[in-house]
Design a protein around this motif. Structure first.
Motif, mmCIF file in Angstrom:
data_model
loop_
_atom_site.group_PDB
_atom_site.id
_atom_site.type_symbol
_atom_site.label_atom_id
_atom_site.label_comp_id
_atom_site.label_asym_id
_atom_site.label_seq_id
_atom_site.Cartn_x
_atom_site.Cartn_y
_atom_site.Cartn_z
ATOM 1 N N VAL A 79 0.925 -1.265 0.120
ATOM 2 C CA VAL A 79 -0.129 -0.056 -0.060
ATOM 3 C C VAL A 79 0.707 1.208 -0.141
ATOM 4 O O VAL A 79 1.680 1.387 0.926
ATOM 5 N N GLU A 80 0.646 2.245 -1.071
ATOM 6 C CA GLU A 80 1.419 3.101 -1.305
ATOM 7 C C GLU A 80 1.843 4.091 -0.184
ATOM 8 O O GLU A 80 2.938 4.563 0.199
ATOM 9 N N PHE A 81 0.627 4.473 0.624
ATOM 10 C CA PHE A 81 0.580 5.389 1.672
ATOM 11 C C PHE A 81 1.091 4.665 3.183
ATOM 12 O O PHE A 81 1.270 5.446 4.048
ATOM 13 N N ASP A 82 1.288 3.604 3.146
ATOM 14 C CA ASP A 82 1.704 2.665 4.428
ATOM 15 C C ASP A 82 2.605 1.494 4.028
ATOM 16 O O ASP A 82 2.380 0.441 4.025
ATOM 17 N N PRO A 83 3.982 1.899 3.386
ATOM 18 C CA PRO A 83 4.551 0.828 3.031
ATOM 19 C C PRO A 83 5.325 -0.072 3.760
ATOM 20 O O PRO A 83 5.733 -1.317 3.241
ATOM 21 N N GLU A 84 5.144 0.199 5.017
ATOM 22 C CA GLU A 84 5.793 -0.747 5.959
ATOM 23 C C GLU A 84 4.979 -1.913 6.236
ATOM 24 O O GLU A 84 5.654 -2.962 6.889
ATOM 25 N N CYS A 85 3.714 -2.066 6.179
ATOM 26 C CA CYS A 85 2.853 -3.072 6.478
ATOM 27 C C CYS A 85 2.773 -4.064 5.249
ATOM 28 O O CYS A 85 2.331 -5.299 5.616
ATOM 29 N N GLY A 86 3.015 -3.887 4.053
ATOM 30 C CA GLY A 86 2.955 -4.804 2.931
ATOM 31 C C GLY A 86 4.285 -5.263 2.236
ATOM 32 O O GLY A 86 5.397 -4.824 2.603
ATOM 33 N N MET A 87 4.276 -6.021 1.413
ATOM 34 C CA MET A 87 5.406 -6.534 0.475
ATOM 35 C C MET A 87 5.589 -5.731 -0.500
ATOM 36 O O MET A 87 4.827 -5.459 -1.479
ATOM 37 N N ASP A 88 6.696 -4.914 -0.676
ATOM 38 C CA ASP A 88 6.935 -4.266 -1.923
ATOM 39 C C ASP A 88 7.462 -5.381 -3.104
ATOM 40 O O ASP A 88 7.408 -6.430 -2.793
ATOM 41 N N ALA A 89 8.076 -4.637 -4.116
ATOM 42 C CA ALA A 89 8.414 -5.842 -5.229
ATOM 43 C C ALA A 89 9.093 -6.819 -4.906
ATOM 44 O O ALA A 89 9.041 -7.881 -5.212
ATOM 45 N N ALA A 90 10.362 -6.286 -4.333
ATOM 46 C CA ALA A 90 11.268 -7.183 -4.002
ATOM 47 C C ALA A 90 11.004 -8.581 -2.917
ATOM 48 O O ALA A 90 11.272 -9.600 -3.242
ATOM 49 N N ALA A 91 10.284 -7.761 -1.934
ATOM 50 C CA ALA A 91 9.714 -8.651 -0.970
ATOM 51 C C ALA A 91 8.451 -9.755 -1.595
ATOM 52 O O ALA A 91 8.589 -10.916 -1.182
ATOM 53 N N ALA A 92 7.788 -9.218 -2.574
ATOM 54 C CA ALA A 92 6.790 -10.253 -3.070
ATOM 55 C C ALA A 92 7.640 -11.316 -3.980
ATOM 56 O O ALA A 92 7.046 -12.416 -3.985
ATOM 57 N N GLU A 93 8.504 -10.928 -4.477
ATOM 58 C CA GLU A 93 9.537 -11.711 -5.446
ATOM 59 C C GLU A 93 9.943 -12.932 -4.502
ATOM 60 O O GLU A 93 9.940 -13.880 -5.075
ATOM 61 N N ALA A 94 10.585 -12.317 -3.465
ATOM 62 C CA ALA A 94 11.372 -13.374 -2.658
ATOM 63 C C ALA A 94 10.090 -14.323 -2.077
ATOM 64 O O ALA A 94 10.272 -15.529 -1.890
ATOM 65 N N TYR A 95 8.851 -13.816 -1.761
ATOM 66 C CA TYR A 95 7.675 -14.335 -1.368
ATOM 67 C C TYR A 95 7.585 -15.661 -1.949
ATOM 68 O O TYR A 95 7.047 -16.810 -1.618
ATOM 69 N N ARG A 96 7.329 -15.216 -3.449
ATOM 70 C CA ARG A 96 6.685 -16.398 -4.365
ATOM 71 C C ARG A 96 7.986 -17.417 -4.672
ATOM 72 O O ARG A 96 7.471 -18.521 -4.653
ATOM 73 N N ARG A 97 9.136 -16.744 -4.539
ATOM 74 C CA ARG A 97 10.091 -17.893 -4.742
ATOM 75 C C ARG A 97 10.199 -19.037 -3.636
ATOM 76 O O ARG A 97 10.313 -20.061 -3.871
ATOM 77 N N GLU A 98 10.210 -18.342 -2.397
ATOM 78 C CA GLU A 98 10.519 -19.299 -1.007
ATOM 79 C C GLU A 98 9.065 -20.172 -1.150
ATOM 80 O O GLU A 98 9.326 -21.280 -1.046
ATOM 81 N N ILE A 99 7.739 -19.604 -1.434
ATOM 82 C CA ILE A 99 6.790 -20.578 -1.160
ATOM 83 C C ILE A 99 6.884 -21.620 -2.241
ATOM 84 O O ILE A 99 6.290 -22.759 -2.422
ATOM 85 N N THR A 100 7.165 -21.367 -3.577
ATOM 86 C CA THR A 100 7.108 -22.159 -4.584
ATOM 87 C C THR A 100 8.101 -23.402 -4.346
ATOM 88 O O THR A 100 7.740 -24.531 -4.460
ATOM 89 N N ALA A 101 9.067 -23.047 -3.673
ATOM 90 C CA ALA A 101 10.211 -24.008 -3.351
ATOM 91 C C ALA A 101 9.471 -24.920 -2.156
ATOM 92 O O ALA A 101 9.724 -26.302 -2.219
ATOM 93 N N LEU A 102 9.024 -24.200 -1.045
ATOM 94 C CA LEU A 102 8.315 -25.025 -0.159
ATOM 95 C C LEU A 102 7.179 -26.105 -0.465
ATOM 96 O O LEU A 102 6.907 -27.198 -0.008
#
Length: 272
Positions: free
Chosen positions: A42-65
């Motif tokens: 969420v642009e106006f509250d960036p600390e609470c959600g996953m930015d592009a880099a975090a989302a990419e890491a999230y998808r990569r890790e869960i796909t492996a798991l």
């Protein structure tokens, strides 16, 4: 006992445990399906959600798991999409659509689930001390933006605005001003998605004694022909499936006989 929990958070957003730690805890607890639902950006509250880099890491890790834990445990890669954020939900197995903010008169937003003090300050400062105006603004903004969502598989904690209202601390949930705003919003949101979660997260964190949504809303969902899904909104390994037995009885008291479970093959209704 339903052994599927699809609303969970890891340390890739605001959770306390890693995806691996959550997966290991789910397997140990006997879950059949664990769904991850990291917060969208969420642009106006960036600390609470996953930015592009975090989302990419999230998808990569869960796909492996997913591959590692199959077939002992089915893992699903979801997203909790806030209606006020811009986020591509296409890469995910499912989307929980929810709103965590109230639009403020004149512009800006305030989180409705941050703290009782922030909620009271927002009501006093921006809504002239009128909690019913505050609640109405929450619901109006929620459904206005929810109707624009391309992917909406589950509506999350629909009446989150009541998180700090245990015992009527802020307003009466029986008041017609509150109920009319909530019901009107529910009936509009239902057009976009008819599956609502029964969320026990605020109970595990000590803020509420009953799940979201309130009984009058849950009964209206049943009248409209909607379905439910049980979720813990877990932010740690210790709260997976939290309060599901009580949540099932709560759902039955409001007229439901089954709850949906999401699987790799689709939605399966399970008797409560």
């Amino acid at each position: 006992m339903i052994l599927s929990d699809l609303h969970t958070h890891t340390n890739l957003c605001d959770g306390k445990a890693s995806p691996r730690e959550m997966s290991e805890a789910a397997l140990k607890a006997g879950l059949e399906t664990l769904g991850f639902s990291g917060h969208s950006f969420v642009e106006f509250d960036p600390e609470c959600g996953m930015d592009a880099a975090a989302a990419e890491a999230y998808r990569r890790e869960i796909t492996a798991l997913k591959a590692e834990f199959a077939p002992k445990l089915t893992l699903l890669m979801g997203i909790e999409k806030d209606v006020y954020g811009s986020f591509d939900t296409a890469p995910y197995d499912y989307a929980i659509v929810s709103g965590h903010y109230v639009p403020l008169p004149g512009g800006g937003f305030s989180a409705v689930d941050l703290s009782p003090e922030e909620t009271k300050r927002t009501i006093d400062t921006f809504f002239s001390g009128d909690p019913y105006r505050y609640a109405a603004a929450y619901y109006k903004g929620l459904v206005k933006h929810m109707m624009r969502e391309e992917k909406a598989d589950i509506i999350g904690h629909f009446d989150l605005v009541t998180k700090f209202n245990e015992g009527g601390a802020l307003f009466s949930e029986d008041d017609p001003r509150y109920r009319s705003a909530a019901l009107m919003a529910l009936e509009t949101a239902f057009i976009r998605c008819s599956r609502f979660e029964i969320n026990t997260g605020a109970i595990s964190r000590g803020w509420r004694s009953v799940p979201y949504p309130a009984p009058f809303l849950l009964k209206r969902i049943k009248e409209l022909g909607g379905s439910i899904i049980l979720s813990s909104d877990s932010h740690s390994t210790s709260t997976l499936l939290y309060g599901f037995a009580d949540a099932a009885e709560y759902a039955k008291s409001c007229g439901f006989e089954t709850a949906d479970v999401l699987t790799e093959k689709g939605v399966v209704p399970v008797r409560l």
